[in-house]
Motif scaffolding. Structure first.
Motif, mmCIF file in Angstrom:
data_model
loop_
_atom_site.group_PDB
_atom_site.id
_atom_site.type_symbol
_atom_site.label_atom_id
_atom_site.label_comp_id
_atom_site.label_asym_id
_atom_site.label_seq_id
_atom_site.Cartn_x
_atom_site.Cartn_y
_atom_site.Cartn_z
ATOM 1 N N MET A 435 7.684 6.016 -6.633
ATOM 2 C CA MET A 435 6.457 6.418 -5.936
ATOM 3 C C MET A 435 5.906 5.263 -5.096
ATOM 4 O O MET A 435 5.414 5.472 -3.977
ATOM 5 N N THR A 436 5.992 4.031 -5.613
ATOM 6 C CA THR A 436 5.513 2.863 -4.860
ATOM 7 C C THR A 436 6.377 2.645 -3.616
ATOM 8 O O THR A 436 5.856 2.335 -2.532
ATOM 9 N N VAL A 437 7.695 2.814 -3.767
ATOM 10 C CA VAL A 437 8.605 2.696 -2.631
ATOM 11 C C VAL A 437 8.251 3.739 -1.568
ATOM 12 O O VAL A 437 8.171 3.433 -0.368
ATOM 13 N N GLU A 438 8.007 4.971 -2.001
ATOM 14 C CA GLU A 438 7.667 6.045 -1.062
ATOM 15 C C GLU A 438 6.323 5.777 -0.386
ATOM 16 O O GLU A 438 6.137 6.054 0.803
ATOM 17 N N TYR A 439 5.392 5.222 -1.147
ATOM 18 C CA TYR A 439 4.064 4.882 -0.606
ATOM 19 C C TYR A 439 4.203 3.868 0.528
ATOM 20 O O TYR A 439 3.639 4.045 1.616
ATOM 21 N N VAL A 440 4.971 2.796 0.275
ATOM 22 C CA VAL A 440 5.145 1.753 1.294
ATOM 23 C C VAL A 440 5.913 2.299 2.493
ATOM 24 O O VAL A 440 5.594 1.985 3.654
ATOM 25 N N LEU A 457 -10.193 -3.366 7.317
ATOM 26 C CA LEU A 457 -10.850 -3.594 6.028
ATOM 27 C C LEU A 457 -10.837 -2.311 5.193
ATOM 28 O O LEU A 457 -10.633 -2.357 3.970
ATOM 29 N N LYS A 458 -11.053 -1.184 5.889
ATOM 30 C CA LYS A 458 -11.015 0.107 5.187
ATOM 31 C C LYS A 458 -9.610 0.350 4.620
ATOM 32 O O LYS A 458 -9.458 0.821 3.478
ATOM 33 N N ALA A 459 -8.586 0.041 5.398
ATOM 34 C CA ALA A 459 -7.207 0.205 4.942
ATOM 35 C C ALA A 459 -6.921 -0.714 3.751
ATOM 36 O O ALA A 459 -6.243 -0.329 2.787
ATOM 37 N N TYR A 460 -7.445 -1.961 3.825
ATOM 38 C CA TYR A 460 -7.281 -2.910 2.714
ATOM 39 C C TYR A 460 -7.871 -2.328 1.426
ATOM 40 O O TYR A 460 -7.233 -2.357 0.357
ATOM 41 N N GLU A 461 -9.089 -1.852 1.509
ATOM 42 C CA GLU A 461 -9.763 -1.292 0.334
ATOM 43 C C GLU A 461 -9.011 -0.079 -0.211
ATOM 44 O O GLU A 461 -8.899 0.098 -1.434
ATOM 45 N N THR A 462 -8.477 0.758 0.715
ATOM 46 C CA THR A 462 -7.754 1.965 0.295
ATOM 47 C C THR A 462 -6.463 1.601 -0.442
ATOM 48 O O THR A 462 -6.185 2.134 -1.526
ATOM 49 N N VAL A 463 -5.674 0.695 0.144
ATOM 50 C CA VAL A 463 -4.410 0.303 -0.491
ATOM 51 C C VAL A 463 -4.672 -0.372 -1.833
ATOM 52 O O VAL A 463 -3.989 -0.105 -2.828
ATOM 53 N N LYS A 464 -5.664 -1.250 -1.875
ATOM 54 C CA LYS A 464 -5.968 -1.967 -3.110
ATOM 55 C C LYS A 464 -6.412 -0.997 -4.204
ATOM 56 O O LYS A 464 -5.988 -1.102 -5.369
ATOM 57 N N ILE A 484 2.753 -5.991 -5.248
ATOM 58 C CA ILE A 484 3.303 -5.743 -3.906
ATOM 59 C C ILE A 484 2.266 -5.056 -3.024
ATOM 60 O O ILE A 484 2.017 -5.465 -1.865
ATOM 61 N N LEU A 485 1.658 -4.005 -3.561
ATOM 62 C CA LEU A 485 0.666 -3.259 -2.773
ATOM 63 C C LEU A 485 -0.556 -4.132 -2.486
ATOM 64 O O LEU A 485 -1.152 -4.060 -1.385
ATOM 65 N N THR A 486 -0.932 -4.970 -3.441
ATOM 66 C CA THR A 486 -2.097 -5.855 -3.236
ATOM 67 C C THR A 486 -1.825 -6.876 -2.133
ATOM 68 O O THR A 486 -2.695 -7.154 -1.289
ATOM 69 N N LYS A 487 -0.619 -7.443 -2.087
ATOM 70 C CA LYS A 487 -0.257 -8.403 -1.040
ATOM 71 C C LYS A 487 -0.230 -7.731 0.333
ATOM 72 O O LYS A 487 -0.637 -8.313 1.346
ATOM 73 N N ILE A 488 0.295 -6.476 0.365
ATOM 74 C CA ILE A 488 0.299 -5.727 1.629
ATOM 75 C C ILE A 488 -1.129 -5.480 2.093
ATOM 76 O O ILE A 488 -1.463 -5.606 3.296
ATOM 77 N N ALA A 489 -2.014 -5.135 1.131
ATOM 78 C CA ALA A 489 -3.427 -4.898 1.469
ATOM 79 C C ALA A 489 -4.057 -6.166 2.051
ATOM 80 O O ALA A 489 -4.842 -6.105 3.014
ATOM 81 N N GLU A 490 -3.720 -7.315 1.479
ATOM 82 C CA GLU A 490 -4.274 -8.597 1.986
ATOM 83 C C GLU A 490 -3.855 -8.844 3.422
ATOM 84 O O GLU A 490 -4.658 -9.323 4.252
ATOM 85 N N VAL A 491 -2.614 -8.517 3.767
ATOM 86 C CA VAL A 491 -2.142 -8.690 5.145
ATOM 87 C C VAL A 491 -2.969 -7.829 6.093
ATOM 88 O O VAL A 491 -3.320 -8.258 7.212
ATOM 89 N N GLN A 501 0.343 -15.588 8.137
ATOM 90 C CA GLN A 501 1.631 -16.250 7.920
ATOM 91 C C GLN A 501 1.817 -16.612 6.443
ATOM 92 O O GLN A 501 2.881 -16.374 5.848
ATOM 93 N N MET A 502 0.814 -17.194 5.844
ATOM 94 C CA MET A 502 0.892 -17.609 4.446
ATOM 95 C C MET A 502 1.095 -16.414 3.508
ATOM 96 O O MET A 502 1.877 -16.479 2.549
ATOM 97 N N GLN A 503 0.411 -15.303 3.808
ATOM 98 C CA GLN A 503 0.526 -14.127 2.937
ATOM 99 C C GLN A 503 1.911 -13.502 3.056
ATOM 100 O O GLN A 503 2.493 -13.078 2.056
ATOM 101 N N ILE A 504 2.446 -13.459 4.269
ATOM 102 C CA ILE A 504 3.788 -12.896 4.473
ATOM 103 C C ILE A 504 4.838 -13.780 3.799
ATOM 104 O O ILE A 504 5.775 -13.285 3.167
#
Length: 561
Positions: A435-440, A457-464, A484-491, A501-504
């Motif tokens: 499910m996480t793979v499909e989400y990403v 910011l809205k997308a960050y909050e939603t993913v997190k 994984i999802l939290t790091k993507i949200a931070e980007v 750059q640091m987050q990626i």
């Protein structure tokens, strides 16, 4: 030909009965008695006199003679009333004779006098004579007496079968060291000793009471073999400790070559039979259970005792079991899911194989079996969840439509129950990962455009939040999926290129299968980033991955997206 079976039955209690086969070879051939029956020349002996002196063959002859007279051609002088009385008397005498015959048969293994040995010889001759008389009556076209056919030979076999059963069920010969033996081991040893003594008696005494064509030695060998085997199986149905299991399996493997393979094969055949009949496997504590799993555990004890031939047997059984597993999936019947859930626990038990060569072959197939089971059980779940997956990464997704996906997933998790706790956790852990793979994958399709800081910011909050809720729903320890999802949200939230750059780099270092294509798709969601900015970030990731060597044990995730 049960000569081999007879010898195996004797061998079964070695070294206790090492002399039995010698006794068997020295004994006179079946039917050649060393002490011929001697009958006194009493003048006109009565039927009662024959019974009293245990002359059962002569008593039978007399009854047959009376039977021929009463049921032959009657004359006018024969009175009807006298005839009826004579028939009743004959029926009563037949019953009395039968009782004497069965009584002496039941003493076959405990004859204590020469008179009893002679009585058994006479009883055997009587049985054969009655069989001949039954055959004669079948050939006659007239009404038979009420007691015909008597089927004494058939009853003879039944009486001896019950006799053997009772001897092994209640052995009279205790083993020497009862104190230092478990009840199971003492029971098996006692049965073995009883078997040895009884078969010695058969070759020394009983077989001289029978004609060669009745092959009484091998008849007894069959009875003891079958009864002893059944008793061992009955013992095996109890929950045994390791020592008793090892002891019991060693007997089966050493004294009944091939029976262990046959036994476990029959367990598998029984599972197939239930499958064909549309039955679901038995449930224990709300979990489907396969009987094959229990028997595999027992086989492991043989391997611990360095019985390498059992290892080969196990691989052959595994191959049969794998074919059965694949057939269940292929046919996709209504009860297929229940059997696959039961098989998952059995697959887990097959993993404890000691021989390296067999383990390598088994583990490869076991991995395939587990993967196919997970795919079979989870594919219908993804089909149901697909409409909700399609909302991820869209404008509707930012409006909190993820709740519907969570509710549907919770319903499906209930349907996935039925395997053991550890197997269930592995199954739903696989579902969470997929499910996480499909989400990403849906998110990186880029349908939603995050044009400014507020939408990002809205997308960050939603993913997190989605990551938190998904992790909470599964109640698992798979923190890495949430990470994984939290790091993507931070980007998505970050605005400065160096911070991005640091987050990626952090994400790529943890999961080296993160590619430039994945990074490009993620950064394109932030439409306020220029192509030059995206190139800088991708170059930084590429340089970092070139300089570092990925740990072979690192989890793979993005290669599945």
């Amino acid at each position: 030909d049960y000569d081999l079976g007879f010898q195996r039955s004797l061998k079964m209690t070695e070294p206790i009965i090492s002399s039995s086969l010698m006794l068997y070879s020295r004994a006179a051939p079946c039917g050649k008695s060393s002490a011929p029956l001697c009958i006194s020349n009493t003048m006109n002996p009565t039927f009662e006199g024959y019974l009293e002196r245990q002359y059962l063959f002569e008593a039978t002859q007399q009854l047959i003679k009376r039977e021929k007279h009463l049921f032959g051609e009657k004359t006018e002088a024969d009175g009807l009333k006298d005839h009826e009385e004579a028939v009743k008397k004959l029926a009563a005498d037949h019953k009395a004779l039968e009782e004497h015959v069965w009584q002496i048969l039941q003493k076959s293994l405990s004859l204590s006098t020469e008179e009893e040995v002679s009585a058994l010889t006479s009883a055997v001759k009587a049985i054969n004579l009655e069989e001949e008389q039954d055959q004669l009556w079948r050939q006659r076209c007239r009404t038979t007496p009420a007691w015909r056919p008597k089927k004494w030979k058939e009853h003879h076999d039944k009486v001896l079968h019950e006799l053997v059963y009772s001897r092994l069920e209640n052995p009279s010969s205790p083993t020497g060291d009862q104190v230092n033996q478990s009840p199971i081991r003492a029971d098996v040893q006692s049965m073995g000793r009883q078997l040895k003594e009884d078969l010695q008696w058969v070759v020394e005494v009983v077989k001289n009471c029978y004609p060669p064509e009745m092959d009484i030695c091998n008849f007894y060998a069959r009875q003891y073999h079958q009864t002893f085997s059944a008793r061992l199986k009955q013992i095996a149905d109890f929950v045994l400790d390791d020592k008793d299991c090892s002891f019991l399996l060693r007997w089966v493997k050493e004294f009944y070559p091939g029976d262990l393979m046959i036994y476990i094969g029959r367990v598998l055949d029984e599972a197939k039979k239930e499958w064909d009949q549309g039955k679901e496997p038995t449930r224990y504590d709300d979990c489907y259970a396969s009987p094959v799993a229990y028997d595999v555990i027992q086989v492991q004890l043989l391997q611990q005792n360095k019985m390498k031939e059992a290892e080969i047997d196990l691989f052959l059984i595994f191959c049969r079991y794998k074919e059965f597993h694949e057939d269940i999936i292929r046919q996709n019947k209504p009860h297929s899911k229940a059997f696959i859930k039961a098989n998952l626990s059995c697959v887990k038990q097959f993993r404890y194989v000691s021989d390296p060569n067999v383990r390598e072959n088994c583990l490869r197939g076991l991995t395939e079996m587990k993967q196919s089971a997970h795919t079979y059980l989870l594919t219908p779940v993804h089909k149901i969840l697909k409409p909700h997956y399609q909302k991820v990464g869209t404008s509707d997704w930012l409006k909190n439509t993820f709740e519907k996906l969570l509710n549907s997933t919770e319903d499906e998790l209930q349907e996935l129950q039925g395997s053991t706790q550890s197997c269930h956790q592995e199954l739903i852990g696989q579902l969470q990962q997929e499910m996480t793979v499909e989400y990403v994958r849906r998110l990186l399709k880029g349908e939603v455009k995050l044009k400014d800081k507020d939408r990002q910011l809205k997308a960050y909050e939603t993913v997190k939040e989605n990551a938190e809720r998904l992790h909470e729903l599964f109640g698992s320890k798979q923190d890495w999926l949430k990470e994984i999802l939290t790091k993507i949200a931070e980007v998505l939230k970050l605005q400065d290129i160096p911070a991005i750059q640091m987050q990626i780099v952090s994400l790529g270092s943890a999961y080296p299968d993160l590619s430039e294509k994945h990074v490009s798709a993620l950064l394109k969601l932030k439409t306020n980033l220029s192509r030059a900015d995206r190139k800088i970030v991708k170059t930084t990731l590429s340089d970092t991955l070139k300089e570092s060597r990925a740990d072979p044990g690192t989890r793979k995730f993005f290669s599945k997206v």
